[in-house]
Design a protein around this motif. Structure first.
Motif, PDB file in Angstrom:
ATOM      1  N   THR A  12       0.829  -1.206   0.000  1.00  0.00           N
ATOM      2  CA  THR A  12       0.000   0.000   0.000  1.00  0.00           C
ATOM      3  C   THR A  12       0.865   1.258   0.000  1.00  0.00           C
ATOM      4  O   THR A  12       0.520   2.248  -0.639  1.00  0.00           O
ATOM      5  CB  THR A  12      -0.958   0.027   1.211  1.00  0.00           C
ATOM      6  OG1 THR A  12      -0.200  -0.127   2.410  1.00  0.00           O
ATOM      7  CG2 THR A  12      -1.995  -1.073   1.099  1.00  0.00           C
ATOM      8  N   TYR A  30      -4.398  13.552  11.644  1.00  0.00           N
ATOM      9  CA  TYR A  30      -4.927  12.224  11.950  1.00  0.00           C
ATOM     10  C   TYR A  30      -5.544  12.299  13.340  1.00  0.00           C
ATOM     11  O   TYR A  30      -4.838  12.454  14.341  1.00  0.00           O
ATOM     12  CB  TYR A  30      -3.836  11.158  11.906  1.00  0.00           C
ATOM     13  CG  TYR A  30      -4.405   9.761  11.955  1.00  0.00           C
ATOM     14  CD1 TYR A  30      -4.789   9.120  10.784  1.00  0.00           C
ATOM     15  CD2 TYR A  30      -4.605   9.110  13.160  1.00  0.00           C
ATOM     16  CE1 TYR A  30      -5.340   7.845  10.813  1.00  0.00           C
ATOM     17  CE2 TYR A  30      -5.152   7.838  13.201  1.00  0.00           C
ATOM     18  CZ  TYR A  30      -5.524   7.216  12.026  1.00  0.00           C
ATOM     19  OH  TYR A  30      -6.072   5.956  12.058  1.00  0.00           O
ATOM     20  N   ASP A  99      -0.221  -6.273  10.678  1.00  0.00           N
ATOM     21  CA  ASP A  99      -1.652  -6.563  10.599  1.00  0.00           C
ATOM     22  C   ASP A  99      -1.867  -7.948   9.993  1.00  0.00           C
ATOM     23  O   ASP A  99      -0.910  -8.676   9.725  1.00  0.00           O
ATOM     24  CB  ASP A  99      -2.397  -5.471   9.826  1.00  0.00           C
ATOM     25  CG  ASP A  99      -2.073  -5.436   8.340  1.00  0.00           C
ATOM     26  OD1 ASP A  99      -1.343  -6.308   7.821  1.00  0.00           O
ATOM     27  OD2 ASP A  99      -2.574  -4.522   7.659  1.00  0.00           O
ATOM     28  N   ALA A 105       2.322  -1.642  11.322  1.00  0.00           N
ATOM     29  CA  ALA A 105       1.480  -0.586  11.878  1.00  0.00           C
ATOM     30  C   ALA A 105       2.143   0.770  11.665  1.00  0.00           C
ATOM     31  O   ALA A 105       3.357   0.860  11.442  1.00  0.00           O
ATOM     32  CB  ALA A 105       1.275  -0.830  13.368  1.00  0.00           C
ATOM     33  N   ALA A 121      -2.251   3.621  13.600  1.00  0.00           N
ATOM     34  CA  ALA A 121      -3.123   2.910  12.656  1.00  0.00           C
ATOM     35  C   ALA A 121      -2.556   1.515  12.398  1.00  0.00           C
ATOM     36  O   ALA A 121      -1.349   1.295  12.502  1.00  0.00           O
ATOM     37  CB  ALA A 121      -3.240   3.679  11.352  1.00  0.00           C
ATOM     38  N   SER A 122      -3.439   0.599  12.021  1.00  0.00           N
ATOM     39  CA  SER A 122      -3.027  -0.786  11.783  1.00  0.00           C
ATOM     40  C   SER A 122      -2.082  -0.936  10.607  1.00  0.00           C
ATOM     41  O   SER A 122      -1.281  -1.869  10.557  1.00  0.00           O
ATOM     42  CB  SER A 122      -4.251  -1.670  11.543  1.00  0.00           C
ATOM     43  OG  SER A 122      -5.027  -1.735  12.699  1.00  0.00           O
ATOM     44  N   ASN A 123      -2.178  -0.032   9.638  1.00  0.00           N
ATOM     45  CA  ASN A 123      -1.321  -0.090   8.451  1.00  0.00           C
ATOM     46  C   ASN A 123      -1.328   1.264   7.752  1.00  0.00           C
ATOM     47  O   ASN A 123      -2.069   2.172   8.148  1.00  0.00           O
ATOM     48  CB  ASN A 123      -1.765  -1.218   7.509  1.00  0.00           C
ATOM     49  CG  ASN A 123      -3.217  -1.093   7.127  1.00  0.00           C
ATOM     50  OD1 ASN A 123      -3.684  -0.031   6.737  1.00  0.00           O
ATOM     51  ND2 ASN A 123      -3.954  -2.186   7.235  1.00  0.00           N
ATOM     52  N   ALA A 125      -2.419   2.132   4.746  1.00  0.00           N
ATOM     53  CA  ALA A 125      -3.686   2.455   4.072  1.00  0.00           C
ATOM     54  C   ALA A 125      -4.693   3.019   5.069  1.00  0.00           C
ATOM     55  O   ALA A 125      -5.389   4.007   4.770  1.00  0.00           O
ATOM     56  CB  ALA A 125      -4.249   1.220   3.372  1.00  0.00           C
ATOM     57  N   GLN A 126      -4.783   2.430   6.242  1.00  0.00           N
ATOM     58  CA  GLN A 126      -5.700   2.931   7.267  1.00  0.00           C
ATOM     59  C   GLN A 126      -5.288   4.334   7.712  1.00  0.00           C
ATOM     60  O   GLN A 126      -6.132   5.206   7.928  1.00  0.00           O
ATOM     61  CB  GLN A 126      -5.731   1.985   8.465  1.00  0.00           C
ATOM     62  CG  GLN A 126      -6.714   2.407   9.537  1.00  0.00           C
ATOM     63  CD  GLN A 126      -6.664   1.513  10.752  1.00  0.00           C
ATOM     64  OE1 GLN A 126      -5.586   1.152  11.233  1.00  0.00           O
ATOM     65  NE2 GLN A 126      -7.822   1.145  11.255  1.00  0.00           N
ATOM     66  N   PHE A 127      -4.001   4.561   7.834  1.00  0.00           N
ATOM     67  CA  PHE A 127      -3.503   5.882   8.220  1.00  0.00           C
ATOM     68  C   PHE A 127      -3.908   6.930   7.190  1.00  0.00           C
ATOM     69  O   PHE A 127      -4.484   7.960   7.534  1.00  0.00           O
ATOM     70  CB  PHE A 127      -1.980   5.860   8.404  1.00  0.00           C
ATOM     71  CG  PHE A 127      -1.385   7.217   8.593  1.00  0.00           C
ATOM     72  CD1 PHE A 127      -1.601   7.919   9.770  1.00  0.00           C
ATOM     73  CD2 PHE A 127      -0.639   7.801   7.587  1.00  0.00           C
ATOM     74  CE1 PHE A 127      -1.067   9.193   9.942  1.00  0.00           C
ATOM     75  CE2 PHE A 127      -0.098   9.063   7.743  1.00  0.00           C
ATOM     76  CZ  PHE A 127      -0.313   9.763   8.933  1.00  0.00           C
ATOM     77  N   ALA A 129      -6.233   6.845   4.900  1.00  0.00           N
ATOM     78  CA  ALA A 129      -7.694   6.977   4.844  1.00  0.00           C
ATOM     79  C   ALA A 129      -8.235   7.780   6.023  1.00  0.00           C
ATOM     80  O   ALA A 129      -9.285   8.424   5.906  1.00  0.00           O
ATOM     81  CB  ALA A 129      -8.351   5.599   4.798  1.00  0.00           C
ATOM     82  N   GLY A 130      -7.528   7.791   7.141  1.00  0.00           N
ATOM     83  CA  GLY A 130      -7.980   8.507   8.329  1.00  0.00           C
ATOM     84  C   GLY A 130      -7.570   9.963   8.400  1.00  0.00           C
ATOM     85  O   GLY A 130      -8.012  10.693   9.284  1.00  0.00           O
TER      86      GLY A 130
END
Length: 142
Positions: A12, A30, A99, A105, A121-123, A125-127, A129-130
């Motif tokens: 990602t 974030y 993850d 992470a 964040a778990s990864n 992509a999550q970071f 997106a947030g």
């Protein structure tokens, strides 16, 4: 480059960098779980790129080696973003915390706080997106 870093970069992260390769996103905040606005977010100045030509690139003059040697950050992390603190706290990929897909992470490390590590964040992509825009985030505290 991954051999030089000592860790494989997450897919990602690589995919994101193929499109943007670092820089300052529109969304630089974030949000975190906290009632206090100062503790309720992490702000980034920008995302570090892949490569070695740009100073802040992973293998550039202000890349991973710089943060390990000049600021003594732990050798288990790859820096991905800087904050307004001028290097006294940064965001990293933490390869100690993977993850379900095997991606590291995203964590915040505070150099002045004895290198305290805070899960973000778990990864990657999550970071990404947030992330939210600064004015939208701070409007909730007015």
């Amino acid at each position: 480059m991954e051999q030089r870093l000592g860790y494989p970069l997450p897919k990602t992260y690589i995919d994101f960098m193929k499109k943007h390769n670092g820089g300052v996103p529109k969304q630089t905040i974030y949000p975190l779980e906290s009632e206090d606005w100062d503790d309720a977010h992490i702000q980034i100045l920008g995302l570090f790129s892949i490569g070695k030509r740009k100073a802040n690139a992973r293998c550039g003059s202000l890349g991973r080696t710089f943060w390990l040697t000049e600021y003594n950050y732990p050798n288990i992390l790859i820096v991905i973003a800087d904050t307004p603190s001028a290097g006294h706290d940064l965001l990293f990929l933490d390869y100690r915390q993977l993850d379900s897909e095997g991606e590291p992470a995203v964590v915040h490390v505070d150099q002045e706080g004895d290198f305290e590590v805070t899960f973000i964040a778990s990864n990657f992509a999550q970071f990404v997106a947030g992330l939210v825009e600064e004015e939208n985030f701070f409007a909730q505290f007015e």
